[in-house]
Design a protein around this motif. Structure first.
Motif, PDB file in Angstrom:
ATOM      1  N   ALA A 111       0.828  -1.206   0.000  1.00 35.11           N
ATOM      2  CA  ALA A 111       0.000   0.000   0.000  1.00 35.11           C
ATOM      3  C   ALA A 111       0.863   1.256   0.000  1.00 35.11           C
ATOM      4  N   GLU A 112       1.986   1.208   0.716  1.00 36.59           N
ATOM      5  CA  GLU A 112       2.877   2.359   0.738  1.00 36.59           C
ATOM      6  C   GLU A 112       3.466   2.612  -0.653  1.00 36.59           C
ATOM      7  N   LEU A 113       3.851   1.551  -1.332  1.00 39.56           N
ATOM      8  CA  LEU A 113       4.371   1.698  -2.692  1.00 39.56           C
ATOM      9  C   LEU A 113       3.294   2.246  -3.627  1.00 39.56           C
ATOM     10  N   ALA A 114       2.076   1.718  -3.535  1.00 43.85           N
ATOM     11  CA  ALA A 114       0.974   2.202  -4.378  1.00 43.85           C
ATOM     12  C   ALA A 114       0.669   3.671  -4.090  1.00 43.85           C
ATOM     13  N   ALA A 115       0.704   4.062  -2.820  1.00 42.61           N
ATOM     14  CA  ALA A 115       0.463   5.458  -2.451  1.00 42.61           C
ATOM     15  C   ALA A 115       1.563   6.357  -2.999  1.00 42.61           C
ATOM     16  N   GLN A 116       2.796   5.871  -2.921  1.00 47.27           N
ATOM     17  CA  GLN A 116       3.930   6.651  -3.414  1.00 47.27           C
ATOM     18  C   GLN A 116       3.840   6.859  -4.923  1.00 47.27           C
ATOM     19  N   VAL A 117       3.543   5.802  -5.648  1.00 51.30           N
ATOM     20  CA  VAL A 117       3.459   5.885  -7.107  1.00 51.30           C
ATOM     21  C   VAL A 117       2.301   6.772  -7.548  1.00 51.30           C
ATOM     22  N   SER A 118       1.161   6.636  -6.879  1.00 49.93           N
ATOM     23  CA  SER A 118      -0.024   7.412  -7.261  1.00 49.93           C
ATOM     24  C   SER A 118      -0.061   8.793  -6.612  1.00 49.93           C
ATOM     25  N   ARG A 119       0.843   9.026  -5.637  1.00 49.77           N
ATOM     26  CA  ARG A 119       0.864  10.281  -4.893  1.00 49.77           C
ATOM     27  C   ARG A 119      -0.510  10.544  -4.266  1.00 49.77           C
ATOM     28  N   ASP A 120      -1.039   9.495  -3.659  1.00 54.91           N
ATOM     29  CA  ASP A 120      -2.387   9.531  -3.101  1.00 54.91           C
ATOM     30  C   ASP A 120      -2.419   8.688  -1.829  1.00 54.91           C
ATOM     31  N   ALA A 121      -3.076   9.174  -0.816  1.00 55.43           N
ATOM     32  CA  ALA A 121      -3.152   8.485   0.472  1.00 55.43           C
ATOM     33  C   ALA A 121      -4.109   7.299   0.474  1.00 55.43           C
ATOM     34  N   GLU A 122      -4.988   7.226  -0.499  1.00 55.18           N
ATOM     35  CA  GLU A 122      -6.055   6.222  -0.464  1.00 55.18           C
ATOM     36  C   GLU A 122      -5.560   4.777  -0.332  1.00 55.18           C
ATOM     37  N   PRO A 123      -4.523   4.336  -1.043  1.00 49.42           N
ATOM     38  CA  PRO A 123      -4.102   2.939  -0.861  1.00 49.42           C
ATOM     39  C   PRO A 123      -3.754   2.606   0.591  1.00 49.42           C
ATOM     40  N   LEU A 124      -3.097   3.512   1.283  1.00 49.32           N
ATOM     41  CA  LEU A 124      -2.745   3.259   2.681  1.00 49.32           C
ATOM     42  C   LEU A 124      -3.960   3.346   3.594  1.00 49.32           C
ATOM     43  N   ARG A 125      -4.807   4.316   3.376  1.00 49.38           N
ATOM     44  CA  ARG A 125      -6.024   4.427   4.210  1.00 49.38           C
ATOM     45  C   ARG A 125      -6.875   3.161   4.079  1.00 49.38           C
ATOM     46  N   SER A 126      -7.070   2.749   2.839  1.00 48.38           N
ATOM     47  CA  SER A 126      -7.870   1.555   2.583  1.00 48.38           C
ATOM     48  C   SER A 126      -7.223   0.319   3.198  1.00 48.38           C
ATOM     49  N   ALA A 127      -5.901   0.200   3.066  1.00 48.56           N
ATOM     50  CA  ALA A 127      -5.195  -0.943   3.652  1.00 48.56           C
ATOM     51  C   ALA A 127      -5.376  -0.964   5.163  1.00 48.56           C
ATOM     52  N   GLY A 128      -5.229   0.182   5.811  1.00 46.73           N
ATOM     53  CA  GLY A 128      -5.397   0.244   7.262  1.00 46.73           C
ATOM     54  C   GLY A 128      -6.779  -0.194   7.703  1.00 46.73           C
ATOM     55  N   GLU A 129      -7.797   0.286   6.997  1.00 49.27           N
ATOM     56  CA  GLU A 129      -9.176  -0.071   7.346  1.00 49.27           C
ATOM     57  C   GLU A 129      -9.437  -1.559   7.149  1.00 49.27           C
ATOM     58  N   HIS A 130      -8.952  -2.103   6.041  1.00 42.64           N
ATOM     59  CA  HIS A 130      -9.203  -3.527   5.761  1.00 42.64           C
ATOM     60  C   HIS A 130      -8.384  -4.443   6.665  1.00 42.64           C
ATOM     61  N   LEU A 131      -7.159  -4.022   7.010  1.00 38.41           N
ATOM     62  CA  LEU A 131      -6.381  -4.805   7.971  1.00 38.41           C
ATOM     63  C   LEU A 131      -7.068  -4.805   9.333  1.00 38.41           C
ATOM     64  N   ALA A 132      -7.620  -3.681   9.724  1.00 32.49           N
ATOM     65  CA  ALA A 132      -8.345  -3.603  11.003  1.00 32.49           C
ATOM     66  C   ALA A 132      -9.533  -4.563  10.995  1.00 32.49           C
ATOM     67  N   ARG A 133     -10.253  -4.580   9.883  1.00 31.20           N
ATOM     68  CA  ARG A 133     -11.402  -5.491   9.771  1.00 31.20           C
ATOM     69  C   ARG A 133     -10.969  -6.943   9.866  1.00 31.20           C
ATOM     70  N   LEU A 134      -9.844  -7.247   9.209  1.00 29.16           N
ATOM     71  CA  LEU A 134      -9.315  -8.602   9.230  1.00 29.16           C
ATOM     72  C   LEU A 134      -8.922  -8.998  10.664  1.00 29.16           C
ATOM     73  N   VAL A 135      -8.219  -8.141  11.346  1.00 35.99           N
ATOM     74  CA  VAL A 135      -7.789  -8.447  12.713  1.00 35.99           C
ATOM     75  C   VAL A 135      -9.001  -8.630  13.629  1.00 35.99           C
ATOM     76  N   ARG A 136     -10.019  -7.809  13.465  1.00 39.15           N
ATOM     77  CA  ARG A 136     -11.223  -7.940  14.305  1.00 39.15           C
ATOM     78  C   ARG A 136     -11.890  -9.313  14.098  1.00 39.15           C
ATOM     79  N   SER A 137     -11.764  -9.857  12.907  1.00 43.78           N
ATOM     80  CA  SER A 137     -12.404 -11.151  12.634  1.00 43.78           C
ATOM     81  C   SER A 137     -11.731 -12.301  13.395  1.00 43.78           C
ATOM     82  N   TYR A 138     -10.540 -12.080  13.925  1.00 48.59           N
ATOM     83  CA  TYR A 138      -9.833 -13.100  14.688  1.00 48.59           C
ATOM     84  C   TYR A 138     -10.043 -12.968  16.189  1.00 48.59           C
ATOM     85  N   ARG A 139     -10.824 -11.985  16.618  1.00 50.87           N
ATOM     86  CA  ARG A 139     -10.980 -11.758  18.061  1.00 50.87           C
ATOM     87  C   ARG A 139     -12.394 -12.009  18.518  1.00 50.87           C
TER      88      ARG A 139
END
Length: 196
Positions: free
Chosen positions: A168-196
Motif C-alpha cells: 500500500a505504501e508503494l501504491a500510495a507513493q506511485v499514485s501520490r495519493d493516500a487512499e491505498p494506505l487508508r484503505s489498507a489500514g481499514e481492511h487490515l483492522a477489519r481482518l484483525v477484528r475477525s480473529y478476536r
C-alpha cells in the motif's frame, strides 16, 4: 560557546549512513553513487572507505539497518498509540500517510528500494532486508498476541500486515495519493477484528 543542552554533531560514520539511507530510499541502490553519498554526508571519499572498506554494498547494509531501526520505531509508536490492535493498524496507516506526504511522496520504505535493486546479486543486502521485515513482523505479532490472538494466527496475520502495508505504501507513493494506505489500514483492522 556550546551549551550542554545542544545536541552534538553527528559523527562522520553516522552522517554517511544516514545520507546513504536517505538517498537509496529515494533513488534505489543502483541510482545512488558513492560520490553522491560522500557529498551529501559532507565526508571525504577516504572517510567513507575508512568506515566501509567493503564499499557500496557494505554501506547499503548499514543503510538498511538504519532504515530498519527508523521504521521499527515508527511502527512501535503507532502500534502503542492504541490498545486495540485493529485501531493500532489504522493508526499505522495514518502515520505512513503523514510521513510519505510530508516527503512529497518520495520517501517510501527505507529498506525496499535498496533491497529490490540488488535482488539476486548481493546476499548481505538481502539478508539485512529479510532481518528488517522479520523485526517488523515481530512487533505486529507481539501486539496481536497481547490482544489474545492465537500464536499461529498472529504469526500469519503479522506477515499479512507487513506485506499489505508495504504494498500500500508503494501504491500510495506511485499514485501520490493516500487512499491505498487508508484503505489498507481499514481492511487490515477489519481482518484483525475477525480473529478476536
Amino acid at each position: 560557546m556550546k551549551t550542554t543542552s545542544e545536541k552534538p554533531a553527528l559523527d562522520t560514520r553516522e552522517r554517511i549512513v544516514r545520507a546513504a539511507s536517505r538517498l537509496m530510499q529515494r533513488q534505489g541502490y543502483d541510482g545512488t553513487g558513492i560520490k553522491q553519498i560522500s557529498q551529501e554526508a559532507e565526508a571525504t571519499l577516504g572517510s567513507l572507505y575508512h568506515f566501509f572498506p567493503g564499499g557500496k554494498q557494505e554501506l547499503a547494509v548499514a543503510a538498511i539497518r538504519h532504515g530498519d531501526e527508523e521504521f521499527a520505531g515508527l511502527l512501535r509508536r503507532a502500534l502503542d498509540s492504541e490498545p486495540d490492535p485493529a485501531e493500532a493498524l489504522v493508526a499505522c496507516a495514518r502515520v505512513l500517510v503523514e510521513e510519505l506526504s510530508a516527503s512529497d511522496w518520495i520517501e517510501g520504505c527505507p529498506v525496499t528500494a535498496t533491497a529490490l535493486g540488488t535482488a539476486g546479486r548481493a546476499p548481505d543486502i538481502q539478508q539485512a532486508a529479510a532481518e528488517a521485515f522479520a523485526r517488523w513482523r515481530e512487533l505486529v505479532f507481539a501486539k496481536l498476541r497481547g490482544a489474545g490472538v492465537g500464536e499461529e494466527d498472529a504469526r500469519a496475520l503479522a506477515h499479512t500486515v507487513i506485506s499489505t502495508l508495504e504494498g500500500a505504501e508503494l501504491a500510495a507513493q506511485v499514485s501520490r495519493d493516500a487512499e491505498p494506505l487508508r484503505s489498507a489500514g481499514e481492511h487490515l483492522a477489519r481482518l484483525v477484528r475477525s480473529y478476536r
